[in-house]
Design an enzyme around this catalytic site. Sequence first.
Site, short mmCIF file in Angstrom:
data_model
loop_
_atom_site.label_atom_id
_atom_site.label_comp_id
_atom_site.label_asym_id
_atom_site.label_seq_id
_atom_site.Cartn_x
_atom_site.Cartn_y
_atom_site.Cartn_z
N GLY A 47 -2.01 -25.76 -46.35
CA GLY A 47 -1.02 -25.36 -45.36
C GLY A 47 -1.17 -26.15 -44.09
N GLU A 48 -0.16 -26.11 -43.25
CA GLU A 48 -0.20 -26.83 -41.98
C GLU A 48 0.69 -26.17 -40.97
OE1 GLU A 48 2.06 -30.58 -41.60
OE2 GLU A 48 2.39 -30.41 -43.75
N ASP A 67 -3.02 -10.81 -33.64
CA ASP A 67 -2.03 -11.38 -34.57
C ASP A 67 -2.24 -10.80 -35.96
OD1 ASP A 67 0.19 -12.87 -35.21
OD2 ASP A 67 -0.94 -14.70 -35.63
N VAL A 109 -4.92 -27.05 -43.17
CA VAL A 109 -5.95 -26.37 -43.96
C VAL A 109 -6.00 -27.00 -45.34
CG1 VAL A 109 -6.75 -24.18 -44.92
CG2 VAL A 109 -5.61 -24.21 -42.70
#
Length: 363
Positions: free
Chosen positions: A40-41, A213, A47
């Site tokens: 992911g980014e 979060d 990542v």
Amino acid sequence: MSLTHYFLDIAYTFNTCINCFPSPSLHINNRSYKIQRLLGEGGFSYVYLVQASNDEYFALKKIRCPSGSDNLPQAMREIDSYKIFNDEHIINMIDSNIVQERDGSKTVYILLPYFRRGNLQDTINANLVNHTRYDEREALQLFLEIAQGVRVMHKHKVDPGSGVTTRRAGKNALDMERESQPLMDDDPAVTPSASSSNLIMSGDGILPYSHRDLKPANIMLSQTGVPVLMDLGSCTRSRIEVSSRQQALELQDYAAEHCTISYRAPELFDVKTNSVLDEGVDIWSLGCTYFALLYCSSPFELQSSESGASLSLAIVNGRFRFPDAQYSERTKDIIRACLTVDPKNRPDIDRVIQMIHGALQQF
């Protein structure tokens, strides 16, 4: 960065990974890791799935920190957050490293466990696609463990023998008052400055933290199904006194950038001067998370999509509805309590856990 897409199976190839590295492997503190694929980014962060020499898999977070940006202080705060908590319900950091690049920028690497089962949002998405739902008792048990992880943060207590020195906040509205030595003395961790701020700490040695979060995508599932809170980039000391309008606006802007809107507490949309931001922001997010666990959508996204109303307006006014009567009133009461608009009237984490236990007693 938020690790919302931490373990989504995105169709990136191996060649995509090596474009970001001189070679398909790298060293972190004398240990070698082979890059397998991009997981992911977002923003300046990526990542990767990496494999150690012993064939063990890890998740590697890479954060690019251009000169003059605030990425490095933010990354440093995230690294420090991983060192604070020691509980199976909160992700642990395995290793970290900071690399000085030739162009003057820095790159931060954070090595984390790899969770093959993915995150809670993956499970919710699967339920949505398959038209299935959690059994209420199973959902309550899972939510109880999530709440227990949050309690570790909210009830964090410093060991008197640890040598940690407690100090008051000075210029930084979101300063974490680091509990470990900075990794780089020439780059202190600073998040939005304010003319003044105070962190309210209880007299019994409890120094509460808020995740800020919480959402299904930030809750991983271990091989045994234990929920693990992750993405501590937004984690900060709780109970912040807002003493000026400038500070209120800075905190509001910070929340807009770092706290996912559909799980963000209403007090973060319009931060009031002479107010206190405390652990209640996490209680609100917990309520949204439990709703999503049951109904496959956050309550206010569902309300907004059905009515066409503004998402932020629905949140600030606390307007939502339960889709059907499939779940018991005790379960719904937990959500209603967490989603109380006035943070002063929201339950604390101990009360939430007590309510979950009460709901479980009906089974």
